[in-house]
Write an enzyme that holds these catalytic residues in place. Sequence first.
Site, short mmCIF file in Angstrom:
data_model
loop_
_atom_site.label_atom_id
_atom_site.label_comp_id
_atom_site.label_asym_id
_atom_site.label_seq_id
_atom_site.Cartn_x
_atom_site.Cartn_y
_atom_site.Cartn_z
N ARG A 99 0.84 -1.19 0.00
CA ARG A 99 0.00 0.00 0.00
C ARG A 99 0.88 1.25 0.00
NH1 ARG A 99 -1.65 -3.81 3.66
NH2 ARG A 99 -3.80 -4.57 3.51
N ARG A 138 -1.56 -1.90 -6.48
CA ARG A 138 -1.66 -3.00 -5.51
C ARG A 138 -2.55 -4.11 -6.07
NH1 ARG A 138 -1.41 -4.87 -0.30
NH2 ARG A 138 -3.34 -5.63 0.63
N TYR A 175 11.95 -15.06 9.15
CA TYR A 175 12.27 -14.23 8.00
C TYR A 175 12.97 -15.02 6.89
CZ TYR A 175 14.04 -10.27 5.35
OH TYR A 175 14.32 -9.37 4.37
#
Length: 374
Positions: free
Chosen positions: A205, A315, A346
């Site tokens: 976004r 998006r 991660y």
Amino acid sequence: MANNQGRRRRFGSVRMLNSGRWQARYRDPSTGQLRSAEETYATKTDAEVALTHIEADITRGQWSDPDAGKVHFGDYATVWLNDRKLAARSRERHESVIRLHLLPTFGERPLSSITTAQVRAWRTACLMRTGEPTVVKAYQIMRAILNTAVDDELIRRNPCRIKGADRYDVPERPVLSVAEVYAVADAIAPRYRLLVLLAAFTGLRFGELASLRRRDVDTENAALMVRRSQAEMQSGALFDKAPKSDAGVRPVAFPTELLPDVKQHLDGFAGTGRDGHVFLGPQGGRLRRSNFRDDWINARTKAKVTADVHFHDLRHTGNTLAASGASLRELMTRMGHSTPRAALIYQHVVSGRDREIADRLGSMIRMERGDVDS
């Protein structure tokens, strides 16, 4: 025939007023104080029937204090909003909707006087002067306020009972091709080129991109760590806020084909230090929608892309491009729409399926550039 004039009622009493109308009286079940019914009646029989209904409501536990509903909607809405736990931007939006769209019509009306017909008329009038998304939001907030009034036993029934008024059909947004994405990126000011590319090929976004810091960019693994989102108040104040859910904190891989653009941008346009913002405004300050909008429109026009395309449509483009070959869960995780724990491993994510999604996007980029191996 027996004369019933002097018979004492088991519950409450009725009496004739000087006006000739009849009044029903009964004991308040909460305080024990004598009180009168809200209305007067043309006949004694009507008054006695009203008492029978009041007695039945008390027996069923459905009686509510008629005076409670005399609280004005505006006063109650103010208390309701103060009691809500909302983020600063959400609180500002709620306050704006209440002030602009609800108070002018309902502010001075007692809660108990608001009817479904009045709500329907208000909604129809609103739709004639403003967009449907705004009207839907206003209706949702009003319904929530009056639901709380029901819980507080100020009114018996919520008058917001209009079927379908709490939602609207979102029109299908356009999806850009890879060629169109690059056309806009090539046409926009150099400092915003990477903003366009990352929006399209990561699906982040605007607020998430605007809040990125240097330390959030992992060039070794070609990934971004989304930790926060920038919000802007109506006053112009900017602040970073936590995502709405744990799923909003997430690593997102980007195509390795974008690494040269990423490194060039970090060298030429990003703020200094590990906490320096990746994207800055034209004067070196924080990036704002307002100081980016004209650049977007001009680039979109120069690239000859449909005039209806908004920056947020990048998006949607990213969602659509990434969906090829990705499972629903993988796509939701990448876009921050899932609800798994925020403490994602991660290295597992950037080297796993999310990396495969980014690599597929990279192959689309190479095809567009014409440098795909035969």
